[in-house]
Design a protein around this motif. Sequence first.
Motif, PDB file in Angstrom:
ATOM      1  N   GLY A 177       9.056   7.381 -24.754  1.00 51.74           N
ATOM      2  CA  GLY A 177      10.352   6.418 -23.486  1.00 51.74           C
ATOM      3  C   GLY A 177      10.605   7.458 -22.507  1.00 51.74           C
ATOM      4  O   GLY A 177      11.991   8.388 -22.335  1.00 51.74           O
ATOM      5  N   VAL A 178       9.765   8.943 -21.802  1.00 53.10           N
ATOM      6  CA  VAL A 178       9.995   9.877 -21.615  1.00 53.10           C
ATOM      7  C   VAL A 178      10.010   9.137 -19.824  1.00 53.10           C
ATOM      8  O   VAL A 178      10.206   8.691 -18.946  1.00 53.10           O
ATOM      9  CB  VAL A 178       8.809  11.154 -21.338  1.00 53.10           C
ATOM     10  CG1 VAL A 178       8.707  12.112 -20.696  1.00 53.10           C
ATOM     11  CG2 VAL A 178       8.851  11.189 -23.164  1.00 53.10           C
ATOM     12  N   ASP A 179      11.444  10.247 -19.683  1.00 51.12           N
ATOM     13  CA  ASP A 179      12.026  10.014 -18.341  1.00 51.12           C
ATOM     14  C   ASP A 179      11.488  11.712 -17.549  1.00 51.12           C
ATOM     15  O   ASP A 179      12.560  12.472 -17.852  1.00 51.12           O
ATOM     16  CB  ASP A 179      13.378   8.953 -17.700  1.00 51.12           C
ATOM     17  CG  ASP A 179      13.389   7.983 -18.012  1.00 51.12           C
ATOM     18  OD1 ASP A 179      12.576   7.088 -17.260  1.00 51.12           O
ATOM     19  OD2 ASP A 179      14.176   7.710 -19.045  1.00 51.12           O
ATOM     20  N   LEU A 180      11.493  12.438 -16.662  1.00 54.02           N
ATOM     21  CA  LEU A 180      11.230  13.314 -15.465  1.00 54.02           C
ATOM     22  C   LEU A 180      10.632  13.073 -14.602  1.00 54.02           C
ATOM     23  O   LEU A 180       9.842  11.995 -14.244  1.00 54.02           O
ATOM     24  CB  LEU A 180      10.738  13.895 -17.303  1.00 54.02           C
ATOM     25  CG  LEU A 180       9.356  14.480 -17.051  1.00 54.02           C
ATOM     26  CD1 LEU A 180       8.622  14.539 -15.789  1.00 54.02           C
ATOM     27  CD2 LEU A 180       8.610  15.100 -18.167  1.00 54.02           C
TER      28      LEU A 180
ATOM     29  N   GLY B 167       6.120   1.738 -19.276  1.00 55.82           N
ATOM     30  CA  GLY B 167       6.139   2.466 -18.543  1.00 55.82           C
ATOM     31  C   GLY B 167       6.198   2.795 -17.346  1.00 55.82           C
ATOM     32  O   GLY B 167       5.085   2.271 -17.426  1.00 55.82           O
ATOM     33  N   GLN B 168       6.504   3.675 -16.007  1.00 61.87           N
ATOM     34  CA  GLN B 168       5.300   3.908 -15.526  1.00 61.87           C
ATOM     35  C   GLN B 168       5.219   5.517 -14.369  1.00 61.87           C
ATOM     36  O   GLN B 168       6.238   6.341 -14.925  1.00 61.87           O
ATOM     37  CB  GLN B 168       6.412   3.410 -14.292  1.00 61.87           C
ATOM     38  CG  GLN B 168       6.713   1.755 -13.783  1.00 61.87           C
ATOM     39  CD  GLN B 168       7.006   1.534 -13.203  1.00 61.87           C
ATOM     40  OE1 GLN B 168       8.874   2.122 -13.277  1.00 61.87           O
ATOM     41  NE2 GLN B 168       7.413   0.670 -11.729  1.00 61.87           N
ATOM     42  N   VAL B 169       4.191   5.530 -13.568  1.00 62.99           N
ATOM     43  CA  VAL B 169       4.391   6.324 -13.215  1.00 62.99           C
ATOM     44  C   VAL B 169       4.357   6.210 -11.142  1.00 62.99           C
ATOM     45  O   VAL B 169       3.723   5.319 -11.383  1.00 62.99           O
ATOM     46  CB  VAL B 169       3.060   7.390 -13.068  1.00 62.99           C
ATOM     47  CG1 VAL B 169       2.599   9.142 -12.586  1.00 62.99           C
ATOM     48  CG2 VAL B 169       2.838   7.427 -14.790  1.00 62.99           C
ATOM     49  N   LEU B 170       4.956   7.433 -11.190  1.00 59.16           N
ATOM     50  CA  LEU B 170       5.565   6.977  -9.295  1.00 59.16           C
ATOM     51  C   LEU B 170       5.585   7.762  -8.583  1.00 59.16           C
ATOM     52  O   LEU B 170       5.774   9.785  -9.228  1.00 59.16           O
ATOM     53  CB  LEU B 170       6.936   6.772  -9.549  1.00 59.16           C
ATOM     54  CG  LEU B 170       7.498   5.466  -9.535  1.00 59.16           C
ATOM     55  CD1 LEU B 170       9.163   5.644 -10.073  1.00 59.16           C
ATOM     56  CD2 LEU B 170       6.614   4.237  -9.329  1.00 59.16           C
ATOM     57  N   TRP B 171       4.508   8.195  -7.583  1.00 59.21           N
ATOM     58  CA  TRP B 171       3.957   9.297  -6.819  1.00 59.21           C
ATOM     59  C   TRP B 171       4.590   9.221  -5.833  1.00 59.21           C
ATOM     60  O   TRP B 171       4.131   7.508  -5.028  1.00 59.21           O
ATOM     61  CB  TRP B 171       2.711   9.326  -6.893  1.00 59.21           C
ATOM     62  CG  TRP B 171       1.955  10.276  -5.826  1.00 59.21           C
ATOM     63  CD1 TRP B 171       3.029  11.354  -5.760  1.00 59.21           C
ATOM     64  CD2 TRP B 171       1.059  11.177  -5.347  1.00 59.21           C
ATOM     65  NE1 TRP B 171       2.364  12.532  -5.388  1.00 59.21           N
ATOM     66  CE2 TRP B 171       1.186  11.613  -4.853  1.00 59.21           C
ATOM     67  CE3 TRP B 171      -0.274  10.254  -5.536  1.00 59.21           C
ATOM     68  CZ2 TRP B 171      -0.674  12.587  -3.709  1.00 59.21           C
ATOM     69  CZ3 TRP B 171      -1.631  10.527  -5.063  1.00 59.21           C
ATOM     70  CH2 TRP B 171      -0.828  12.154  -3.832  1.00 59.21           C
ATOM     71  N   ARG B 172       5.704  10.091  -5.168  1.00 67.78           N
ATOM     72  CA  ARG B 172       6.472   9.161  -3.405  1.00 67.78           C
ATOM     73  C   ARG B 172       6.806   7.849  -3.733  1.00 67.78           C
ATOM     74  O   ARG B 172       6.706   7.357  -2.226  1.00 67.78           O
ATOM     75  CB  ARG B 172       5.497   9.817  -2.216  1.00 67.78           C
ATOM     76  CG  ARG B 172       4.772  11.112  -3.200  1.00 67.78           C
ATOM     77  CD  ARG B 172       3.310  11.672  -1.904  1.00 67.78           C
ATOM     78  NE  ARG B 172       4.752  12.140  -0.816  1.00 67.78           N
ATOM     79  CZ  ARG B 172       3.548  12.086   0.922  1.00 67.78           C
ATOM     80  NH1 ARG B 172       2.516  12.569   0.798  1.00 67.78           N
ATOM     81  NH2 ARG B 172       4.755  12.642   1.925  1.00 67.78           N
ATOM     82  N   GLY B 173       7.314   7.574  -4.480  1.00 69.95           N
ATOM     83  CA  GLY B 173       8.126   6.059  -5.190  1.00 69.95           C
ATOM     84  C   GLY B 173       6.868   5.256  -5.462  1.00 69.95           C
ATOM     85  O   GLY B 173       7.316   4.211  -6.004  1.00 69.95           O
TER      86      GLY B 173
ATOM     87  N   GLU C 243       6.877  11.185 -10.743  1.00 66.83           N
ATOM     88  CA  GLU C 243       8.352  11.496 -12.125  1.00 66.83           C
ATOM     89  C   GLU C 243       7.653   9.880 -13.038  1.00 66.83           C
ATOM     90  O   GLU C 243       6.194   9.376 -13.145  1.00 66.83           O
ATOM     91  CB  GLU C 243       8.993  10.861 -12.134  1.00 66.83           C
ATOM     92  CG  GLU C 243       9.670   9.490 -10.605  1.00 66.83           C
ATOM     93  CD  GLU C 243      10.687   9.213  -9.696  1.00 66.83           C
ATOM     94  OE1 GLU C 243      11.056   9.213 -11.470  1.00 66.83           O
ATOM     95  OE2 GLU C 243      10.578   9.039  -9.526  1.00 66.83           O
ATOM     96  N   LEU C 244       8.211  10.113 -14.792  1.00 66.26           N
ATOM     97  CA  LEU C 244       7.500   9.284 -15.249  1.00 66.26           C
ATOM     98  C   LEU C 244       8.683   8.797 -15.564  1.00 66.26           C
ATOM     99  O   LEU C 244       9.757   9.369 -15.651  1.00 66.26           O
ATOM    100  CB  LEU C 244       6.880  10.487 -16.661  1.00 66.26           C
ATOM    101  CG  LEU C 244       5.763  10.525 -17.184  1.00 66.26           C
ATOM    102  CD1 LEU C 244       5.555  11.838 -17.482  1.00 66.26           C
ATOM    103  CD2 LEU C 244       5.034   9.889 -16.848  1.00 66.26           C
ATOM    104  N   ARG C 245       8.908   7.312 -15.820  1.00 66.85           N
ATOM    105  CA  ARG C 245       9.798   6.445 -15.966  1.00 66.85           C
ATOM    106  C   ARG C 245       9.593   5.586 -17.523  1.00 66.85           C
ATOM    107  O   ARG C 245       7.977   5.237 -17.658  1.00 66.85           O
ATOM    108  CB  ARG C 245       9.902   5.609 -15.331  1.00 66.85           C
ATOM    109  CG  ARG C 245      10.786   5.915 -13.846  1.00 66.85           C
ATOM    110  CD  ARG C 245      10.815   4.938 -12.644  1.00 66.85           C
ATOM    111  NE  ARG C 245      11.754   6.052 -11.744  1.00 66.85           N
ATOM    112  CZ  ARG C 245      12.002   5.254 -10.771  1.00 66.85           C
ATOM    113  NH1 ARG C 245      12.249   3.560 -10.272  1.00 66.85           N
ATOM    114  NH2 ARG C 245      12.690   5.916  -9.473  1.00 66.85           N
TER     115      ARG C 245
END
Length: 223
Positions: free
Chosen positions: A22-25, A59-65, A6-8
Motif C-alpha cells: 500500500g505504498v503512497d509516494l 492501487g494506481q500509478v498516476l502520471w500527470r494526473g 506517483e503511486l497511490r
Amino acid sequence: MTAEIELRRARVRYGPLEALHGVDLAAAHPGATVLLGRNGAGRTTVLRALAGAVGLSEGQVLWRGRDVTRVPAHERAAHGIRFVPDRQAVFGSLTVRQNLELAARHEDFTAAFDAYPELRPLLGRRAATLSGGEQRMLALSGALLAHPRVLLLDEPAQGMSPTVAARTYELLGALDATVITAEQRLPPTLRAPAARTVLVHELRRGSVTFSGEATEWSTAQRP
C-alpha cells in the motif's frame, strides 16, 4: 507540490510474497527524488511499478494526473518514462556507438560526450567488454539522449569512480526532468543542491517510513 508521477496505495506481489504494502509516494517535475532503503526494501519494485515493468495487484500509478496503471511499459517509454535498471541496461552484443544510436536523434551524441567524455574512445568496443562503471555511463548516456520526461534509475553510479559518481549526481540534479533514483545511501551531491528541493522516500520491507525533503531526512538521522 504538484506531482509529476506517483503511486497511490500500490501493492505488488511476486507469487505468494507481497513486495509493496500500500505504498503512497510522489515525485515532482523537474527535480530529483531518492528512494532510500536496504536491499529488499522495495526500492527496485517501486521503479518497476512506475515504469510498467511489473503490474500492481492493487492501487494506481498516476502520471500527470492520468491513471496509467494499465498502460504497458513500452507505451510509457514511448511517451517519456525511461527506466534504467541496475543490470542488463545495455545491449552487450552491440558496440558503444550502436547502443547510442538506438537512443540518439539524428546520431547526435553531444549530450552523451558532454556528460561522459570517457565514452568517446570506446565507440567501437562491444558493450559487454566494458567495465561495470563504463556500462553505467553508457546506459545513462542512452537515457539522456532519449530526452525523457521521467527518468527512473536503479543505483545509477554503481561501479563508477567517486569523481565520475559525483559528476553523475550533479548532472541528474540539474536535469529538466523528473529523476527518481534508488539508493542505499543519500548521495552527498543530492543532500543540498543549490537551486532545487530533493525529495526522499525511505522504504523498509515494502512500506514507506519517511517522506520529505532531503534536508529534513538528514536532520532526522542526527543523534
